[in-house]
Design a protein around this motif. Structure first.
Motif, PDB file in Angstrom:
ATOM      1  N   LYS A   7      29.504 -15.703  37.540  1.00  0.00           N
ATOM      2  CA  LYS A   7      28.033 -15.595  36.445  1.00  0.00           C
ATOM      3  C   LYS A   7      27.899 -14.265  35.915  1.00  0.00           C
ATOM      4  CE  LYS A   7      26.702 -20.015  36.955  1.00  0.00           C
ATOM      5  NZ  LYS A   7      26.486 -20.885  35.504  1.00  0.00           N
ATOM      6  N   PHE A   8      28.515 -13.665  35.119  1.00  0.00           N
ATOM      7  CA  PHE A   8      28.424 -12.271  34.734  1.00  0.00           C
ATOM      8  C   PHE A   8      28.574 -12.238  33.112  1.00  0.00           C
ATOM      9  CE2 PHE A   8      32.707 -12.181  34.993  1.00  0.00           C
ATOM     10  CZ  PHE A   8      33.193 -11.556  34.142  1.00  0.00           C
ATOM     11  N   LEU A   9      28.155 -11.203  32.476  1.00  0.00           N
ATOM     12  CA  LEU A   9      28.357 -10.964  31.043  1.00  0.00           C
ATOM     13  C   LEU A   9      28.675  -9.614  31.069  1.00  0.00           C
ATOM     14  CD1 LEU A   9      25.624 -13.063  29.541  1.00  0.00           C
ATOM     15  CD2 LEU A   9      27.770 -13.447  29.628  1.00  0.00           C
ATOM     16  N   LEU A  10      29.616  -8.904  30.501  1.00  0.00           N
ATOM     17  CA  LEU A  10      29.938  -7.594  30.394  1.00  0.00           C
ATOM     18  C   LEU A  10      29.782  -7.253  28.562  1.00  0.00           C
ATOM     19  CD1 LEU A  10      31.000  -4.706  31.380  1.00  0.00           C
ATOM     20  CD2 LEU A  10      33.340  -5.691  30.981  1.00  0.00           C
ATOM     21  N   PHE A  11      28.826  -6.396  28.407  1.00  0.00           N
ATOM     22  CA  PHE A  11      28.786  -6.120  27.074  1.00  0.00           C
ATOM     23  C   PHE A  11      29.316  -4.663  26.644  1.00  0.00           C
ATOM     24  CE2 PHE A  11      25.171  -8.695  28.469  1.00  0.00           C
ATOM     25  CZ  PHE A  11      24.972  -9.659  27.068  1.00  0.00           C
ATOM     26  N   LEU A  12      30.182  -4.826  25.856  1.00  0.00           N
ATOM     27  CA  LEU A  12      30.889  -3.704  25.194  1.00  0.00           C
ATOM     28  C   LEU A  12      30.488  -3.645  23.561  1.00  0.00           C
ATOM     29  CD1 LEU A  12      34.175  -4.197  27.078  1.00  0.00           C
ATOM     30  CD2 LEU A  12      32.774  -2.455  27.355  1.00  0.00           C
ATOM     31  N   GLN A  13      30.656  -2.568  22.941  1.00  0.00           N
ATOM     32  CA  GLN A  13      30.428  -2.524  21.496  1.00  0.00           C
ATOM     33  C   GLN A  13      31.468  -3.416  20.712  1.00  0.00           C
ATOM     34  OE1 GLN A  13      28.223   0.430  20.207  1.00  0.00           O
ATOM     35  NE2 GLN A  13      28.988   0.651  18.190  1.00  0.00           N
ATOM     36  N   ASN A  14      30.942  -4.322  20.085  1.00  0.00           N
ATOM     37  CA  ASN A  14      31.571  -5.378  19.148  1.00  0.00           C
ATOM     38  C   ASN A  14      32.699  -5.965  19.955  1.00  0.00           C
ATOM     39  OD1 ASN A  14      30.045  -4.205  16.935  1.00  0.00           O
ATOM     40  ND2 ASN A  14      31.429  -2.522  16.777  1.00  0.00           N
ATOM     41  N   ILE A  15      32.812  -6.282  21.336  1.00  0.00           N
ATOM     42  CA  ILE A  15      33.649  -7.051  21.816  1.00  0.00           C
ATOM     43  C   ILE A  15      33.022  -8.166  22.338  1.00  0.00           C
ATOM     44  CG2 ILE A  15      35.274  -7.143  23.780  1.00  0.00           C
ATOM     45  CD1 ILE A  15      36.006  -4.163  23.297  1.00  0.00           C
ATOM     46  N   PRO A  16      33.515  -9.508  21.808  1.00  0.00           N
ATOM     47  CA  PRO A  16      32.714 -10.815  22.159  1.00  0.00           C
ATOM     48  C   PRO A  16      32.742 -10.852  24.059  1.00  0.00           C
ATOM     49  CG  PRO A  16      33.897 -11.204  20.650  1.00  0.00           C
ATOM     50  CD  PRO A  16      34.197  -9.825  21.036  1.00  0.00           C
ATOM     51  N   VAL A  17      31.477 -11.136  24.506  1.00  0.00           N
ATOM     52  CA  VAL A  17      31.796 -11.104  26.075  1.00  0.00           C
ATOM     53  C   VAL A  17      32.711 -12.315  26.594  1.00  0.00           C
ATOM     54  CG1 VAL A  17      29.241 -10.521  26.201  1.00  0.00           C
ATOM     55  CG2 VAL A  17      29.746 -12.850  25.698  1.00  0.00           C
ATOM     56  N   GLU A  24      20.148  -9.226  37.455  1.00  0.00           N
ATOM     57  CA  GLU A  24      20.292  -7.976  37.664  1.00  0.00           C
ATOM     58  C   GLU A  24      21.328  -7.285  36.506  1.00  0.00           C
ATOM     59  OE1 GLU A  24      21.846  -7.424  41.559  1.00  0.00           O
ATOM     60  OE2 GLU A  24      23.772  -7.663  40.917  1.00  0.00           O
ATOM     61  N   GLU A  25      20.993  -5.961  36.319  1.00  0.00           N
ATOM     62  CA  GLU A  25      21.894  -5.292  35.364  1.00  0.00           C
ATOM     63  C   GLU A  25      22.362  -3.897  35.793  1.00  0.00           C
ATOM     64  OE1 GLU A  25      20.683  -5.566  30.827  1.00  0.00           O
ATOM     65  OE2 GLU A  25      20.223  -3.482  31.449  1.00  0.00           O
ATOM     66  N   TRP A  26      23.737  -3.763  35.649  1.00  0.00           N
ATOM     67  CA  TRP A  26      24.284  -2.233  35.831  1.00  0.00           C
ATOM     68  C   TRP A  26      24.770  -1.735  34.593  1.00  0.00           C
ATOM     69  CZ3 TRP A  26      24.694  -1.529  41.301  1.00  0.00           C
ATOM     70  CH2 TRP A  26      24.616  -2.752  41.939  1.00  0.00           C
ATOM     71  N   ALA A  27      24.172  -0.476  34.324  1.00  0.00           N
ATOM     72  CA  ALA A  27      24.507   0.049  32.817  1.00  0.00           C
ATOM     73  C   ALA A  27      24.916   1.455  33.267  1.00  0.00           C
ATOM     74  CB  ALA A  27      23.016   0.513  32.210  1.00  0.00           C
ATOM     75  N   LEU A  28      26.136   1.611  32.754  1.00  0.00           N
ATOM     76  CA  LEU A  28      27.166   2.673  33.093  1.00  0.00           C
ATOM     77  C   LEU A  28      26.659   3.882  31.810  1.00  0.00           C
ATOM     78  CD1 LEU A  28      28.839   0.198  34.069  1.00  0.00           C
ATOM     79  CD2 LEU A  28      30.738   1.749  33.814  1.00  0.00           C
ATOM     80  N   GLY A  58      27.082   2.093  25.470  1.00  0.00           N
ATOM     81  CA  GLY A  58      26.026   0.981  25.923  1.00  0.00           C
ATOM     82  C   GLY A  58      26.640  -0.199  26.857  1.00  0.00           C
ATOM     83  N   MET A  59      27.577   0.248  27.568  1.00  0.00           N
ATOM     84  CA  MET A  59      28.527  -0.736  28.373  1.00  0.00           C
ATOM     85  C   MET A  59      27.408  -1.056  29.709  1.00  0.00           C
ATOM     86  SD  MET A  59      32.066  -0.087  30.422  1.00  0.00           S
ATOM     87  CE  MET A  59      32.421  -1.322  31.386  1.00  0.00           C
ATOM     88  N   LYS A  60      27.345  -2.556  29.909  1.00  0.00           N
ATOM     89  CA  LYS A  60      26.541  -2.864  30.948  1.00  0.00           C
ATOM     90  C   LYS A  60      26.996  -4.340  31.336  1.00  0.00           C
ATOM     91  CE  LYS A  60      23.037  -4.893  27.894  1.00  0.00           C
ATOM     92  NZ  LYS A  60      21.442  -5.003  27.559  1.00  0.00           N
ATOM     93  N   ILE A  61      26.787  -4.559  32.378  1.00  0.00           N
ATOM     94  CA  ILE A  61      27.333  -5.789  33.315  1.00  0.00           C
ATOM     95  C   ILE A  61      25.899  -6.497  33.513  1.00  0.00           C
ATOM     96  CG2 ILE A  61      28.180  -6.751  35.444  1.00  0.00           C
ATOM     97  CD1 ILE A  61      29.740  -3.917  35.738  1.00  0.00           C
ATOM     98  N   THR A  62      25.669  -7.518  32.991  1.00  0.00           N
ATOM     99  CA  THR A  62      24.607  -8.348  33.361  1.00  0.00           C
ATOM    100  C   THR A  62      24.877  -9.652  34.337  1.00  0.00           C
ATOM    101  OG1 THR A  62      23.459  -7.795  31.252  1.00  0.00           O
ATOM    102  CG2 THR A  62      22.452  -9.598  32.555  1.00  0.00           C
ATOM    103  N   VAL A  63      24.307  -9.937  35.463  1.00  0.00           N
ATOM    104  CA  VAL A  63      24.433 -10.938  36.330  1.00  0.00           C
ATOM    105  C   VAL A  63      23.335 -11.981  35.972  1.00  0.00           C
ATOM    106  CG1 VAL A  63      24.528 -11.578  38.781  1.00  0.00           C
ATOM    107  CG2 VAL A  63      25.443  -9.551  38.174  1.00  0.00           C
ATOM    108  N   ILE A  64      23.974 -13.189  35.786  1.00  0.00           N
ATOM    109  CA  ILE A  64      22.796 -14.472  35.384  1.00  0.00           C
ATOM    110  C   ILE A  64      22.966 -15.421  36.434  1.00  0.00           C
ATOM    111  CG2 ILE A  64      23.101 -14.062  32.944  1.00  0.00           C
ATOM    112  CD1 ILE A  64      25.013 -16.081  32.814  1.00  0.00           C
TER     113      ILE A  64
END
Length: 194
Positions: A19-29, A139-143, A125-131
């Protein structure tokens, strides 16, 4: 004293690894298959001796690497995206050296930068969001101040029909943590910065 939640309490829900989403610029999760949250390490203790006693103090805190894996589809071409990222960061391939090119004087002297702007910066803006089970953020982890340390473009072999993956290791100066729930389960918005 309040009793802790027990596993059979209706409101109890553990965090789940998938249950997580990794957000990277212009890359679908949905191309990301796994990610490691950077670990915290407190350096070796510092000792202070006084008479027959030794007192210990914690050293500096450092953040570990973040490794993620993503599928490498033909149409999206993750390998090409990360090659463009490295070029955008300042790496010049030796095969493209052209000292006589007046349009880009001294471009062959460039070195890789830690932070850069532009569409090729995939980890900005890389971040890991737990859902949770409803898709709400837990929670969210922002590098912060990150750069790519390693890109493994994977293997090709005839013995398998598995999906082709790209594994990336990212280094950051620190990680900002944000919790959307308190330890009691009540919704909140608590941020802890580095």
């Amino acid at each position: 004293m309040a009793s802790p939640l027990t596993p059979w309490t209706p409101g109890f829900e553990p965090k789940r690894e998938h249950k997580f989403l990794l957000f990277l610029q212009n890359i679908p999760v949905y191309f990301i298959t796994d990610v490691t949250v950077p670990k915290m390490t407190i350096g070796g203790e510092t000792k202070h001796n006084f008479l027959s006693h030794t007192f210990k103090f914690p050293g500096k805190l450092t953040w570990g690497d973040c490794t993620f894996t993503m599928t490498d589809p033909i149409d999206f071409n993750a390998a090409d995206l990360f090659i463009k990222h490295i070029r955008g960061a300042g790496y010049v391939f030796p095969s493209t050296f052209n000292i006589d090119d007046p349009a880009s004087p001294n471009y062959y002297l460039k070195t890789i930068k830690k932070n850069f702007t532009g569409d090729s910066n995939r980890i900005q803006g890389m971040k890991i969001t737990v859902i949770d089970s409803n898709g709400a953020p837990v929670e969210e982890w922002a590098l912060k101040n990150s750069f790519i340390k390693d890109v493994d473009f994977g293997n090709y072999k005839y013995e398998t029909e598995a999906l082709k993956n790209v594994k990336v290791i990212v280094v950051s100066d620190w990680v900002d943590y944000q919790s959307f729930r308190s330890s009691s389960g009540v919704l909140t918005n608590t941020a802890v910065g580095g």
